[in-house]
Scaffold this active site. Structure first.
Site, PDB file in Angstrom:
ATOM      1  N   ASN A   8       0.875  -1.171   0.000  1.00  0.00           N
ATOM      2  CA  ASN A   8       0.000   0.000   0.000  1.00  0.00           C
ATOM      3  C   ASN A   8       0.911   1.218   0.000  1.00  0.00           C
ATOM      4  OD1 ASN A   8      -1.761   2.093   0.491  1.00  0.00           O
ATOM      5  ND2 ASN A   8      -2.739   1.157   2.260  1.00  0.00           N
ATOM      6  N   ARG A  92      -2.660  -1.970  -3.362  1.00  0.00           N
ATOM      7  CA  ARG A  92      -3.839  -1.136  -3.191  1.00  0.00           C
ATOM      8  C   ARG A  92      -3.775  -0.042  -4.252  1.00  0.00           C
ATOM      9  NH1 ARG A  92      -4.582   3.832   0.850  1.00  0.00           N
ATOM     10  NH2 ARG A  92      -6.812   4.230   0.602  1.00  0.00           N
ATOM     11  N   HIS A 180     -11.804   3.852   0.576  1.00  0.00           N
ATOM     12  CA  HIS A 180     -11.530   2.995   1.738  1.00  0.00           C
ATOM     13  C   HIS A 180     -12.232   1.647   1.615  1.00  0.00           C
ATOM     14  CE1 HIS A 180     -10.559   6.837   4.209  1.00  0.00           C
ATOM     15  NE2 HIS A 180      -9.427   6.250   3.840  1.00  0.00           N
ATOM     16  N   ARG A 240      -6.720  17.032   4.841  1.00  0.00           N
ATOM     17  CA  ARG A 240      -7.722  17.303   3.805  1.00  0.00           C
ATOM     18  C   ARG A 240      -8.968  17.954   4.405  1.00  0.00           C
ATOM     19  NH1 ARG A 240      -7.855  11.352   1.349  1.00  0.00           N
ATOM     20  NH2 ARG A 240      -6.305  10.901   2.954  1.00  0.00           N
ATOM     21  N   GLU A 378      -6.213  -4.015   5.495  1.00  0.00           N
ATOM     22  CA  GLU A 378      -6.310  -3.914   4.042  1.00  0.00           C
ATOM     23  C   GLU A 378      -5.331  -4.857   3.351  1.00  0.00           C
ATOM     24  OE1 GLU A 378      -7.294   0.791   3.502  1.00  0.00           O
ATOM     25  OE2 GLU A 378      -5.582   0.208   4.753  1.00  0.00           O
TER      26      GLU A 378
END
Length: 402
Positions: A8, A92, A180, A240, A378
């Site tokens: 990732n 990912r 996500h 963000r 993940e």
């Protein structure tokens, strides 16, 4: 004797995990993270028992590239795995657009198609694809598998994908995608293992970390989510903005004279917890700070998380469960408690002691909404997709060798 690597790659970090294939099943071997790429890269890896097996630092003034770090990481992985052959690397990939949902073996055509999606995920997609290219140069015959963060939301109800713009834009791909997804896929699977009845209900999963979003799941499927066209939408995050009145952007350009590039930097890298606090994008640092601006940033994060969680309930027709995951969600009982306090009107009752202990179940027996803490993984989801894709006949001898 085979193994899989999950990667990732982000703008300033690379998460990784190594899995051995044992009796046609994946077994976690080791994993970790390279952090602070671009400033002072440092690597820490742990084995399956959680013991630190590797630590490495690079000079603070180092201009070392992702490609060089991946080369070092790939060499260490081969040593760590011993006589097991790495047969594939799973990545990912943040944005799959409308076309890509199922995991895909990377080829030139796929890379080209994914590059066209960089404007939709400028903070992530370039680094995801750069990692693929770097490893193609290192091991050109090794299969690489793209696993898409948008895939879990690919079958959102049509209305949940639409933006209030002229229809022609929707047909061009200007729509809500959601992100996500690999994390939410893991949560949905874990819920089926933990409590099938609960998993089949109306659940909001809160992925709260440096990137943050919420997903409304009904029967384990995504029906709504807070991130939309880009991973900039929804909750405020580490750097963000999250959802923002579009008039603010017009104002910044027309009255402040900011260029498109300057606005993009502001929205993606200088806002969120960092921008509001002026202290840090890290929630742990904000908790430790005495600055009133740090407290205000925390207050705003909690308010937005609760507000957007509440906004997803109509898409579910009610609420049976709430799941916290990712860095803040898994490890910050203060933030969890404050969000739950804001949602007490749903019948949610938090067990303060269980919450402080980070127990898997942190709601009281009488709560109308079950509240759980589930660590995300993940990398495990990526490895599972790789194994499935490279074993089309379901047998170990169906594996593609490098």
């Amino acid at each position: 004797m085979k193994a899989i690597v999950s990667l990732n790659a982000g703008s300033s970090s690379i998460k990784f995990a190594l899995y051995r294939l044992v009796d046609d099943a994946l077994t976690f071997d080791a994993g970790g993270k390279i952090e602070e790429i671009g400033s002072r890269p440092r690597l820490k890896a742990r084995n399956a028992d959680g013991e630190i097996i590797l630590e490495r630092d690079w000079p603070a003034d180092s201009a070392i590239s992702h490609a060089h770090l991946l080369e070092d990481l790939f060499g260490w992985a081969a040593t760590q795995l011993g006589d097991r052959q790495i047969v594939a690397i799973g990545h990912r990939i943040v944005h799959g657009g409308v076309r890509f949902a199922a995991p895909r073996i990377v080829d030139d055509a796929l890379l080209g198609a994914l590059e066209t999606l960089i404007p939709l995920a400028p903070l992530h997609q370039p680094h995801n694809l750069a990692a693929v290219r770097a490893l193609r140069a290192l091991a050109p015959d090794l299969p690489q598998i793209a696993c898409f963060d948008t895939a879990f939301h690919h079958d959102l109800p049509a209305l949940a994908t639409r933006l209030p713009l002229p229809r022609s834009f929707h047909e061009e791909g200007v729509r809500r995608y959601g992100f996500h997804g690999l994390s939410y896929e893991h949560i949905a699977r874990r819920l089926r293992d933990i409590d099938p009845l609960y998993a089949g209900g109306r659940v909001i999963a809160a992925h709260l970390g440096n990137g943050a979003s919420l997903c409304a799941m009904n029967g384990g499927a995504s029906v709504d989510t807070t991130m939309g066209f880009t991973a900039l939408d929804g909750l405020m995050m580490g750097t963000r903005t999250g959802a923002l009145d579009p008039g603010v952007i017009l104002y910044l350009q027309t009255h402040q004279g900011m260029s498109v590039a300057e606005v993009e930097t502001l929205l993606y890298k200088q806002s969120g917890l960092l921008g509001v606090s002026g202290v840090s994008s890290d929630m742990r640092t904000l908790h430790a700070s005495a600055a009133p601006e740090a407290g205000e940033a925390i207050d705003l994060f909690v308010r937005q998380a609760a507000r957007q969680a509440a906004s997803l309930i109509p898409s579910l027709g009610g609420l049976d469960g709430l799941v916290f995951t990712a860095g803040i969600g898994e490890n910050d009982p203060v933030i969890r408690a404050r969000i739950c306090d804001c949602l007490a009107w749903t019948g949610l009752m938090l067990d303060p002691d269980a919450n402080r202990r980070n127990d898997p179940l942190i709601s009281t027996p009488g709560s109308k909404v079950a509240v759980r803490v589930i660590p995300t993984d993940e990398e495990a989801v990526i490895a599972g997709h790789v194994m499935t894709l490279l074993k089309p006949d379901g047998r170990p001898d169906g594996w593609i060798a490098s």
